[in-house]
Design a protein around this motif. Structure first.
Motif, PDB file in Angstrom:
ATOM      1  N   SER A  42      -1.107  -6.336   8.048  1.00 31.00           N
ATOM      2  CA  SER A  42       0.200  -7.168   8.121  1.00 31.00           C
ATOM      3  C   SER A  42       1.296  -8.572   8.024  1.00 31.00           C
ATOM      4  O   SER A  42       1.911  -8.789   7.461  1.00 31.00           O
ATOM      5  CB  SER A  42       0.883  -5.568   9.156  1.00 31.00           C
ATOM      6  OG  SER A  42       0.506  -4.059   7.908  1.00 31.00           O
ATOM      7  N   ASP A  43       0.392  -8.454   9.463  1.00 34.06           N
ATOM      8  CA  ASP A  43       0.036 -10.316  10.137  1.00 34.06           C
ATOM      9  C   ASP A  43       0.029 -10.902   9.129  1.00 34.06           C
ATOM     10  O   ASP A  43       0.858 -12.072   8.936  1.00 34.06           O
ATOM     11  CB  ASP A  43      -0.012 -10.080  11.135  1.00 34.06           C
ATOM     12  CG  ASP A  43       0.065  -9.327  12.665  1.00 34.06           C
ATOM     13  OD1 ASP A  43       0.925  -9.173  12.509  1.00 34.06           O
ATOM     14  OD2 ASP A  43      -0.748  -8.893  13.838  1.00 34.06           O
ATOM     15  N   GLN A  87       0.465 -10.861   5.610  1.00 33.34           N
ATOM     16  CA  GLN A  87       1.267 -10.601   4.082  1.00 33.34           C
ATOM     17  C   GLN A  87       2.657 -11.177   5.316  1.00 33.34           C
ATOM     18  O   GLN A  87       2.871 -11.901   4.386  1.00 33.34           O
ATOM     19  CB  GLN A  87       1.365  -9.307   4.098  1.00 33.34           C
ATOM     20  CG  GLN A  87      -0.023  -8.903   3.470  1.00 33.34           C
ATOM     21  CD  GLN A  87       0.242  -7.044   2.828  1.00 33.34           C
ATOM     22  OE1 GLN A  87       0.481  -6.127   4.060  1.00 33.34           O
ATOM     23  NE2 GLN A  87       0.395  -7.123   1.804  1.00 33.34           N
ATOM     24  N   ARG A  88       2.771 -10.962   5.999  1.00 30.64           N
ATOM     25  CA  ARG A  88       3.736 -11.549   6.854  1.00 30.64           C
ATOM     26  C   ARG A  88       3.911 -13.256   6.923  1.00 30.64           C
ATOM     27  O   ARG A  88       5.052 -13.670   6.699  1.00 30.64           O
ATOM     28  CB  ARG A  88       4.223 -10.787   8.186  1.00 30.64           C
ATOM     29  CG  ARG A  88       5.506 -11.743   8.884  1.00 30.64           C
ATOM     30  CD  ARG A  88       6.344  -9.666  10.269  1.00 30.64           C
ATOM     31  NE  ARG A  88       5.190  -9.824  10.731  1.00 30.64           N
ATOM     32  CZ  ARG A  88       4.665  -8.494  10.929  1.00 30.64           C
ATOM     33  NH1 ARG A  88       5.248  -7.829   9.778  1.00 30.64           N
ATOM     34  NH2 ARG A  88       3.652  -8.073  11.521  1.00 30.64           N
ATOM     35  N   ASN A 121       4.357 -14.777   3.542  1.00 31.58           N
ATOM     36  CA  ASN A 121       5.654 -14.282   2.706  1.00 31.58           C
ATOM     37  C   ASN A 121       6.501 -16.194   3.608  1.00 31.58           C
ATOM     38  O   ASN A 121       7.376 -16.725   2.713  1.00 31.58           O
ATOM     39  CB  ASN A 121       5.958 -12.947   2.766  1.00 31.58           C
ATOM     40  CG  ASN A 121       7.738 -12.699   2.804  1.00 31.58           C
ATOM     41  OD1 ASN A 121       7.962 -13.227   1.820  1.00 31.58           O
ATOM     42  ND2 ASN A 121       8.888 -12.683   3.998  1.00 31.58           N
ATOM     43  N   GLN A 122       5.843 -15.615   4.537  1.00 35.28           N
ATOM     44  CA  GLN A 122       6.896 -17.212   5.184  1.00 35.28           C
ATOM     45  C   GLN A 122       6.597 -18.324   5.024  1.00 35.28           C
ATOM     46  O   GLN A 122       7.278 -19.421   5.219  1.00 35.28           O
ATOM     47  CB  GLN A 122       6.947 -16.957   6.918  1.00 35.28           C
ATOM     48  CG  GLN A 122       7.133 -15.353   7.619  1.00 35.28           C
ATOM     49  CD  GLN A 122       7.530 -15.853   9.534  1.00 35.28           C
ATOM     50  OE1 GLN A 122       5.999 -16.229   9.842  1.00 35.28           O
ATOM     51  NE2 GLN A 122       8.043 -14.819   9.866  1.00 35.28           N
TER      52      GLN A 122
END
Length: 221
Positions: A124-125, A127-128, A131-132
């Motif tokens: 999840s980190d 993917q985050r 995204n950023q």
């Protein structure tokens, strides 16, 4: 509990992939990433018919310090690349989350990855972070290799299973070898490079879903 993600990114979103650009339509296989201090040394398989173009392109890149020929197998060559990984946000994300590159194949248009993350949280980190950083991720599949939920063939796709079974039936893994990847390719109607990649992915998948089972966790039944 570790988790494996199969995903793809556009070529323009992958810094390393951009300067590994070779003849259009020709794939490069990322064999492994060996940690070296704050960066990592990537090892690449390149088809011998395109090795000159490959090395010439790398020589012109400012972020490349050195490229070394490591090994030659059948019709492809393995190279090690010393480079400045700080310029590549995708690999920065992979390293920060402690992910392992199980397989990666790319063309100038797109790169496909199979990544093992220590946990769902680290994925999840990742993917985050992407995204950023405006890295476009297309996640095709996420699964946990320590659970018996990878399907009837230990996570193999039908194409991988077909190719692996044919290779065994034709004696590809016999000593001495009874057939070549070119012969398998002709029988299946694809390129020998596609056969090599299918077999490699199949073996990685089998190992990930069998002999790499966790010894400290009990699979849910």
């Amino acid at each position: 509990m570790s988790v494996i993600a199969e995903l793809s990114v556009p070529g323009e979103d992958f810094g390393l992939g951009q300067f590994l650009d070779v003849v259009s339509g020709i794939a490069i296989e990322l064999e492994s990433m060996v940690p070296m201090g704050e960066t990592a040394i990537p090892f690449f398989w390149v088809h011998n018919s395109h090795r000159d173009t490959f090395t010439a392109n790398l020589t012109d890149q400012d972020v490349v310090n050195e490229i070394s020929e490591i090994d030659t197998l059948e019709n492809k060559t393995l190279y090690a690349l010393e480079w400045n990984g700080e310029t590549d946000q995708l690999f920065q994300a992979i390293q920060q989350q402690g992910a392992q590159v199980l397989s990666a194949t790319g063309t100038p248009r797109e790169w496909e990855f199979e990544l093992r993350f220590p946990s769902h949280e680290s994925l999840s980190d990742f993917q985050r972070y992407c995204n950023q950083a405006q890295i476009s991720l297309n996640v095709a599949r996420i699964y946990n290799p320590t659970r018996p939920d990878s399907g009837p063939w230990f996570g193999l796709t039908p194409i991988q299973r077909e190719t692996l079974l044919l290779a065994i039936e034709r004696g590809y893994y016999e000593i001495p070898r009874q057939c070549t990847t070119l012969e398998l390719a002709e029988e299946l109607g694809v390129s020998d490079q596609a056969i090599t990649e299918r077999l490699r992915r199949a073996i990685v998948t089998l190992v990930s879903n069998t002999v790499q089972f966790s010894t400290t966790e009990t699979p849910e039944m």
